[in-house]
Motif scaffolding. Structure first.
Motif, PDB file in Angstrom:
ATOM      1  N   GLN A 174       0.819  -1.203   0.000  1.00 27.61           N
ATOM      2  CA  GLN A 174       0.000   0.000   0.000  1.00 27.61           C
ATOM      3  C   GLN A 174       0.863   1.268   0.000  1.00 27.61           C
ATOM      4  O   GLN A 174       0.507   2.269  -0.632  1.00 27.61           O
ATOM      5  N   ALA A 175       2.008   1.207   0.695  1.00 36.17           N
ATOM      6  CA  ALA A 175       2.895   2.370   0.742  1.00 36.17           C
ATOM      7  C   ALA A 175       3.787   2.475  -0.489  1.00 36.17           C
ATOM      8  O   ALA A 175       4.366   3.533  -0.755  1.00 36.17           O
ATOM      9  N   GLY A 176       3.910   1.375  -1.220  1.00 29.89           N
ATOM     10  CA  GLY A 176       4.719   1.387  -2.430  1.00 29.89           C
ATOM     11  C   GLY A 176       6.213   1.320  -2.176  1.00 29.89           C
ATOM     12  O   GLY A 176       7.006   1.684  -3.040  1.00 29.89           O
ATOM     13  N   VAL A 177       6.609   0.840  -0.980  1.00 33.29           N
ATOM     14  CA  VAL A 177       8.033   0.719  -0.638  1.00 33.29           C
ATOM     15  C   VAL A 177       8.235  -0.542   0.195  1.00 33.29           C
ATOM     16  O   VAL A 177       7.320  -0.980   0.890  1.00 33.29           O
ATOM     17  N   PRO A 178       9.423  -1.141   0.150  1.00 30.70           N
ATOM     18  CA  PRO A 178       9.700  -2.266   1.050  1.00 30.70           C
ATOM     19  C   PRO A 178       9.859  -1.761   2.475  1.00 30.70           C
ATOM     20  O   PRO A 178      10.475  -0.718   2.710  1.00 30.70           O
ATOM     21  N   LEU A 179       9.301  -2.489   3.425  1.00 31.58           N
ATOM     22  CA  LEU A 179       9.354  -2.102   4.828  1.00 31.58           C
ATOM     23  C   LEU A 179      10.170  -3.110   5.624  1.00 31.58           C
ATOM     24  O   LEU A 179       9.989  -4.328   5.460  1.00 31.58           O
ATOM     25  N   ARG A 180      11.025  -2.618   6.487  1.00 31.15           N
ATOM     26  CA  ARG A 180      11.747  -3.508   7.382  1.00 31.15           C
ATOM     27  C   ARG A 180      10.758  -4.078   8.401  1.00 31.15           C
ATOM     28  O   ARG A 180       9.908  -3.341   8.916  1.00 31.15           O
ATOM     29  N   PRO A 181      10.815  -5.380   8.727  1.00 31.39           N
ATOM     30  CA  PRO A 181       9.790  -5.999   9.581  1.00 31.39           C
ATOM     31  C   PRO A 181       9.994  -5.712  11.069  1.00 31.39           C
ATOM     32  O   PRO A 181      10.257  -6.613  11.874  1.00 31.39           O
ATOM     33  N   LEU A 182       9.872  -4.445  11.415  1.00 30.43           N
ATOM     34  CA  LEU A 182       9.897  -4.039  12.817  1.00 30.43           C
ATOM     35  C   LEU A 182       9.172  -2.708  12.917  1.00 30.43           C
ATOM     36  O   LEU A 182       8.941  -2.031  11.911  1.00 30.43           O
ATOM     37  N   VAL A 183       8.807  -2.337  14.131  1.00 24.26           N
ATOM     38  CA  VAL A 183       8.173  -1.050  14.384  1.00 24.26           C
ATOM     39  C   VAL A 183       8.971  -0.344  15.474  1.00 24.26           C
ATOM     40  O   VAL A 183       9.248  -0.929  16.520  1.00 24.26           O
ATOM     41  N   VAL A 184       9.345   0.895  15.209  1.00 27.24           N
ATOM     42  CA  VAL A 184       9.963   1.725  16.238  1.00 27.24           C
ATOM     43  C   VAL A 184       8.858   2.546  16.887  1.00 27.24           C
ATOM     44  O   VAL A 184       8.170   3.314  16.216  1.00 27.24           O
ATOM     45  N   VAL A 185       8.650   2.348  18.182  1.00 27.91           N
ATOM     46  CA  VAL A 185       7.612   3.060  18.923  1.00 27.91           C
ATOM     47  C   VAL A 185       8.222   4.345  19.478  1.00 27.91           C
ATOM     48  O   VAL A 185       9.150   4.296  20.299  1.00 27.91           O
ATOM     49  N   ALA A 186       7.714   5.486  19.010  1.00 29.56           N
ATOM     50  CA  ALA A 186       8.239   6.772  19.466  1.00 29.56           C
ATOM     51  C   ALA A 186       7.938   6.992  20.934  1.00 29.56           C
ATOM     52  O   ALA A 186       6.898   6.551  21.443  1.00 29.56           O
ATOM     53  N   ASP A 187       8.852   7.680  21.618  1.00 29.52           N
ATOM     54  CA  ASP A 187       8.658   7.921  23.038  1.00 29.52           C
ATOM     55  C   ASP A 187       7.605   9.000  23.269  1.00 29.52           C
ATOM     56  O   ASP A 187       6.916   9.432  22.344  1.00 29.52           O
ATOM     57  N   ALA A 188       7.486   9.440  24.510  1.00 31.93           N
ATOM     58  CA  ALA A 188       6.401  10.345  24.886  1.00 31.93           C
ATOM     59  C   ALA A 188       6.728  11.817  24.649  1.00 31.93           C
ATOM     60  O   ALA A 188       6.007  12.694  25.152  1.00 31.93           O
TER      61      ALA A 188
END
Length: 242
Positions: A174-188
């Motif tokens: 959907q984004a049209g790019v390869p995604l690395r299989p992880l999520v970085v959760v931004a801090d507060a």
């Protein structure tokens, strides 16, 4: 029915129930052990000193719950909305946005969980101030556990941009790019306009399995006592007259 017959019937009823109750207790003990391991894994990762997010070919499992920094630019046009109930019990979405790295691993794209928004602020147009532009540095931690789907998890609805679990392949398409299989959760750290709301630390894991195990074992013990008393009365009673 004779005393022996009554005792046999009672045993055939009580024994399977006892076995099931013990089995449920053992199952909860096993789940307790796994939950303690998961909590230890989170603590071990999160308590280490922050590092710059490693390159794509690095050990992925070793990044779980690690605090990281990563520099790049957001692709706000392709953000994803992941259904989430926050710690206050309010329904909303985690905003997952593709992030194009511009640091030492220039060009890689990954998902950044920018934080939670209420249902009314799902669409980016309702929180335009928070759609930060240009090069930014994200401080957060890595999650590798958002891809799993249980039997009760609804199906994703990409057409409505409503997601219930992370599907890297579908999101990359959907984004049209390869995604690395992880999520970085931004801090507060606050975003302009106050939304999305980041997360200071990994979410707490509920751990009630010891209580559940004790409940099942207690029921098994109670059943054994009741069965023993009942069996004694049955064996003491005289057989019916012929």
């Amino acid at each position: 029915m004779t005393r022996g017959g009554r005792a046999l019937v009672s045993t055939l009823i009580a024994l399977p129930m006892f076995v099931v109750l013990i089995g449920l207790g053992v199952w909860q003990v096993e789940r307790l052990q796994r939950k303690l391991e998961m909590i230890a894994e989170r603590d071990a990762g999160f308590t280490q000193a922050p590092i710059e997010l490693t390159a794509r070919d690095a050990d992925l499992a070793g990044l779980a719950w690690r605090r990281v920094t990563v520099t790049g630019r957001f692709d706000h046009d392709h953000e994803f909305h992941l259904w989430h109930i926050n710690t206050d019990g309010n329904a909303g979405y985690e905003v997952l946005t593709p992030f194009v790295r511009t640091d030492s691993t220039d060009g890689q794209v990954l998902l950044v969980d920018r934080g939670w928004v209420p249902i009314a602020a799902k669409e980016a147009t309702t929180r335009a101030a928070g759609q930060v532009q240009g090069t930014v540095t994200i401080n957060g931690f890595v999650r590798l556990d958002l891809e799993g789907r249980t039997a009760v998890t609804p199906q994703n609805d990409p057409a409505r941009n409503s997601w219930y679990f992370v599907d890297y392949a579908a999101m990359a398409k959907q984004a049209g790019v390869p995604l690395r299989p992880l999520v970085v959760v931004a801090d507060a750290s606050p975003n302009p306009g106050g939304l999305p709301i980041g997360l200071a630390r990994p979410p707490e894991l509920t751990n009630r399995h010891l209580g559940y195990a004790l409940t099942w074992f207690s029921l098994a013990a109670a059943l054994a006592v009741i069965f023993g008393l009942s069996l004694r009365r049955q064996l003491a009673a005289p057989d019916p007259a012929p």
